[in-house]
Each structure stands twice: as C-alpha cells, then as structure tokens.
Write an enzyme that holds these catalytic residues in place. Structure first.
Site, short mmCIF file in Angstrom:
data_model
loop_
_atom_site.label_atom_id
_atom_site.label_comp_id
_atom_site.label_asym_id
_atom_site.label_seq_id
_atom_site.Cartn_x
_atom_site.Cartn_y
_atom_site.Cartn_z
N GLU A 122 -5.62 36.10 -28.50
CA GLU A 122 -4.97 35.56 -27.31
C GLU A 122 -4.19 36.66 -26.60
OE1 GLU A 122 -4.50 31.01 -27.54
OE2 GLU A 122 -2.70 31.91 -28.37
N GLU A 144 4.09 32.69 -28.52
CA GLU A 144 5.35 32.03 -28.13
C GLU A 144 6.33 32.00 -29.29
OE1 GLU A 144 3.52 28.51 -26.51
OE2 GLU A 144 2.80 29.69 -24.81
#
Ligand code: PGA
Length: 241
Positions: free
Chosen positions: A165, A98
């Site tokens: 991730e 992010e």
C-alpha cells in the site's frame, strides 16, 4: 498456488446496524463470483460479533484491524487474539500505515503482532508501503525491503498475506500506476522465502480500476478502503473481470 484475496478495510466506519445493512445488500452479489476468490470484511470490533452470526454459511471471512501480542493482560484499549477467534474472526490487518503513522506502530510491534496472530490461529495481512517523499527521493525499494526484513523475523510465511500500500495512494484517489504496483509486488515476492504468499495491492482501488489492477500478473488481490463501504461498489470489485 497463490490465492486471490480481496479484503475490505472498513477502518473506523460503520455501526453494528450499518454493518448488517451492508451485508444484506452485499451477500447477494456473491452468487456469481468464481469460487477461488477469497473475500474478507475487516470491520470494527463492535460489528464483528453480529457480522459473524449473519455470515454463517457464507463464503465471506471476517477480519479485524488490529491485535495485541499477549493472550491477555493490562493493555487498556487493546484486543487479544482469542477474543477475535472466539467469534469467528480469521484474518487481521497488521501494520497498516494509519496505525504506523497515528498510533506509534513500529516494525518491532508489527513483528510482535504478526507472530501472536499466527500463534493464536489468525492469518495476518501485513501492510507495507512508502510515503510520497520516500518515493520522490528514490527510497521506495529500500523502505519496503527494510519493513519486510524487520516485520517478518520469525514469521511463518505459510500463513500470511502481504498488502503493498503506497501511502500516497491511500484515500487520495491517486492510484499507483498498475505496472509500477506490479513491479513493486514482484520485488516484495523476491524477498520472501515462500513464493506462494498472496500479495495484494491497496490504495484507491475502485470499481473503475479493479479490472486493470487484477490483470497484472504479480497482483493476487486488493485491500480496499473507501470503495468497500458501499455494497454495490465492493460487489463490483469482488466480481472483477
Ligand atoms: P483506500 O484505502 O482504498 O480508501 O485508498 C486503502 C487502505 O487503507 O487499505
């Protein structure tokens, strides 16, 4: 020996009051947890001081979600490592997708933040992972390998956690198949100079898939977003079987 490291990433959730409410519900659930598991709460900056006071004597560590590479300076909106260590923060997430995606984080700035974190006594959790498109075009291995190569220049691998991730699995409920997560984490390990770095999986980890994830031989823990926000679900995750 690779340590088991289970971290909750609260992202931009929870006021100070909400954080303390979480803690009340969560702390009890640690009574039965095997001692060799390390549990970390990566909370927003504003919640860290009061969490720190209330965690005193508990086995939960605190983590931040970002750190700047300078000790101080004219960097509006950033946070310096000594500001975090002063209040008892031990870990910091660096290079989360992010931050890479929405805030212009590059491998170069990730590398600067990693080195600064270590210099000032924080243990970084470095996040790497591919997009859906990169996976579909067969670039997963190359993308991750390049991230590791650039991010880890002059980084001390004795003081490091890595989280794999896959970006398409974050917040989507679309968990990476456990064998595949295990395979990619094995590849990450083969690129490290220290075989004892703990490598986590992250991306839609939930109470109902944690046991299966942690049964994989290469997976040393998890980085948990959504399911770390409720004390009951995070308690189930840290107490995986
Ligand atoms: P998620 O987030 O568990 O909500 O998918 C994981 C992360 O972003 O670290």
């Amino acid at each position: 020996m690779r340590k088991i490291v289970i971290a909750g990433n609260w992202k931009m959730f929870k006021t100070q009051a909400e954080s303390l409410e979480f803690l009340q519900g969560f702390i009890r659930s640690l009574d039965q947890m095997p001692e060799e598991r390390e549990v970390i709460l990566c909370a927003p900056f504003t919640a860290l001081p009061s969490l720190s006071k209330n965690l005193h004597g508990s086995i939960v560590y605190l983590g931040a979600q970002n750190v700047h590479w300078e000790e101080n300076g004219a960097y509006t909106g950033e946070i310096a490592a000594p500001m975090l260590t002063e209040i008892g923060v031990r870990y910091v997430i660096i290079g989360h997708s992010e931050r890479r995606q929405y805030f212009g984080e590059t491998d170069e700035t990730v590398n600067l933040r990693l080195k600064a974190a270590q210099r000032f006594g924080l243990k970084p959790i470095l996040c790497v992972g591919e997009t859906k498109q990169q996976r579909d075009t067969g670039e997963t291995e190359a993308v991750i390998s390049s991230q590791l190569e650039k991010d880890l220049v002059d980084v001390d691998q004795e003081n490091l956690v890595i989280a794999y991730e896959p970006i398409w699995a974050i917040g989507t409920g679309d968990t990476c198949e456990v064998n595949e997560a295990n395979r990619v984490i094995g590849l990450i390990r083969s690129q490290l100079s220290n075989p004892n770095v703990s490598i986590q999986y992250g991306g839609s980890v939930k109470p109902d898939n944690i046991d299966q994830i942690m049964a994989q031989p290469e997976i040393d823990g998890v980085l948990v977003g959504g399911a770390s926000l409720e004390p009951e679900s995070f308690a189930r995750i840290v107490n995986y079987e």
